[in-house]
Design an enzyme around this catalytic site. Sequence first.
Site, PDB file in Angstrom:
ATOM      1  N   GLU A  25       0.830  -1.217   0.000  1.00  0.00           N
ATOM      2  CA  GLU A  25       0.000   0.000   0.000  1.00  0.00           C
ATOM      3  C   GLU A  25       0.857   1.257   0.000  1.00  0.00           C
ATOM      4  OE1 GLU A  25      -2.869  -0.501   3.164  1.00  0.00           O
ATOM      5  OE2 GLU A  25      -3.890  -2.097   2.037  1.00  0.00           O
TER       6      GLU A  25
ATOM      7  N   GLU B  10      -1.765 -10.256  -5.709  1.00  0.00           N
ATOM      8  CA  GLU B  10      -1.738 -11.075  -6.926  1.00  0.00           C
ATOM      9  C   GLU B  10      -0.941 -10.393  -8.030  1.00  0.00           C
ATOM     10  OE1 GLU B  10      -4.272 -10.240  -5.013  1.00  0.00           O
ATOM     11  OE2 GLU B  10      -6.017 -11.528  -5.283  1.00  0.00           O
TER      12      GLU B  10
HETATM   13  N1  THU Z   1      -6.156  -6.791  -1.918  1.00  0.00           N
HETATM   14  C1  THU Z   1      -5.321  -7.710  -2.482  1.00  0.00           C
HETATM   15  O1  THU Z   1      -4.108  -7.714  -2.228  1.00  0.00           O
HETATM   16  N2  THU Z   1      -5.857  -8.624  -3.337  1.00  0.00           N
HETATM   17  C2  THU Z   1      -7.188  -8.662  -3.673  1.00  0.00           C
HETATM   18  O2  THU Z   1      -7.545  -9.365  -4.606  1.00  0.00           O
HETATM   19  C3  THU Z   1      -8.151  -7.885  -2.888  1.00  0.00           C
HETATM   20  C4  THU Z   1      -7.587  -6.719  -2.174  1.00  0.00           C
HETATM   21  C5  THU Z   1      -5.565  -5.776  -1.044  1.00  0.00           C
HETATM   22  C6  THU Z   1      -5.592  -4.372  -1.635  1.00  0.00           C
HETATM   23  C7  THU Z   1      -5.533  -3.516  -0.394  1.00  0.00           C
HETATM   24  O3  THU Z   1      -4.158  -3.364  -0.020  1.00  0.00           O
HETATM   25  C8  THU Z   1      -6.223  -4.363   0.667  1.00  0.00           C
HETATM   26  O4  THU Z   1      -6.271  -5.686   0.175  1.00  0.00           O
HETATM   27  C9  THU Z   1      -7.643  -3.899   0.977  1.00  0.00           C
HETATM   28  O5  THU Z   1      -8.402  -3.774  -0.175  1.00  0.00           O
END
Ligand code: THU
Length: 160
Positions: free
Chosen positions: A63, A74
């Site tokens: 993030e 992913e």
């Molecule tokens: N997130 C993922 O890493 N993969 C997904 O397929 C769904 C969401 C992450 C993005 C963000 O850092 C956090 O989860 C909350 O949305």
Amino acid sequence: MKKDFQISYEYFKNAGELDDIEKELLDKAKQARENAYSPYSEFSVGCSVLLENGQIFTGNNQENAAFPSGLCAERTALFWISANFPEEKIKKIFVVGGPKEFSENNPPIPPCGACRQSLLEYETKQNENIDLYFSNMNDEVIKVKSIKDLLPFYFDATFL
Ligand code: THU
């Protein structure tokens, strides 16, 4: 005229129902989740990817204070793999996610729409399906045999 999509998936109650390679992928995705950088959402995701040559690579969500600059687990893994092993086919991807403070009730977390689209790109490119597994921290797992199963009416290069 009414038409339907039919999608089937497998449900595994716990890791005991997985085979050896699936268990390894689950463990590696959980380990990768530990290193997620998710101070803003406090939602951590890890994933592991099995290549045709047998190698396994992992990724996690990254993030950023400027929110859209972050990336899901992913795509962090997929883009690195495609950058470094462009000719290697992807056999399986295993995703494990949930709030940092995991509770018993958190369900298996499916990939977001943008990650499904990215996965579809590589599945189409390699002309071979990718097994997709997604899980929670209780080792409940859902498996689909193709990314297309999660993207009815998918958009790909054939429309361009
Ligand atoms: N997130 C993922 O890493 N993969 C997904 O397929 C769904 C969401 C992450 C993005 C963000 O850092 C956090 O989860 C909350 O949305």
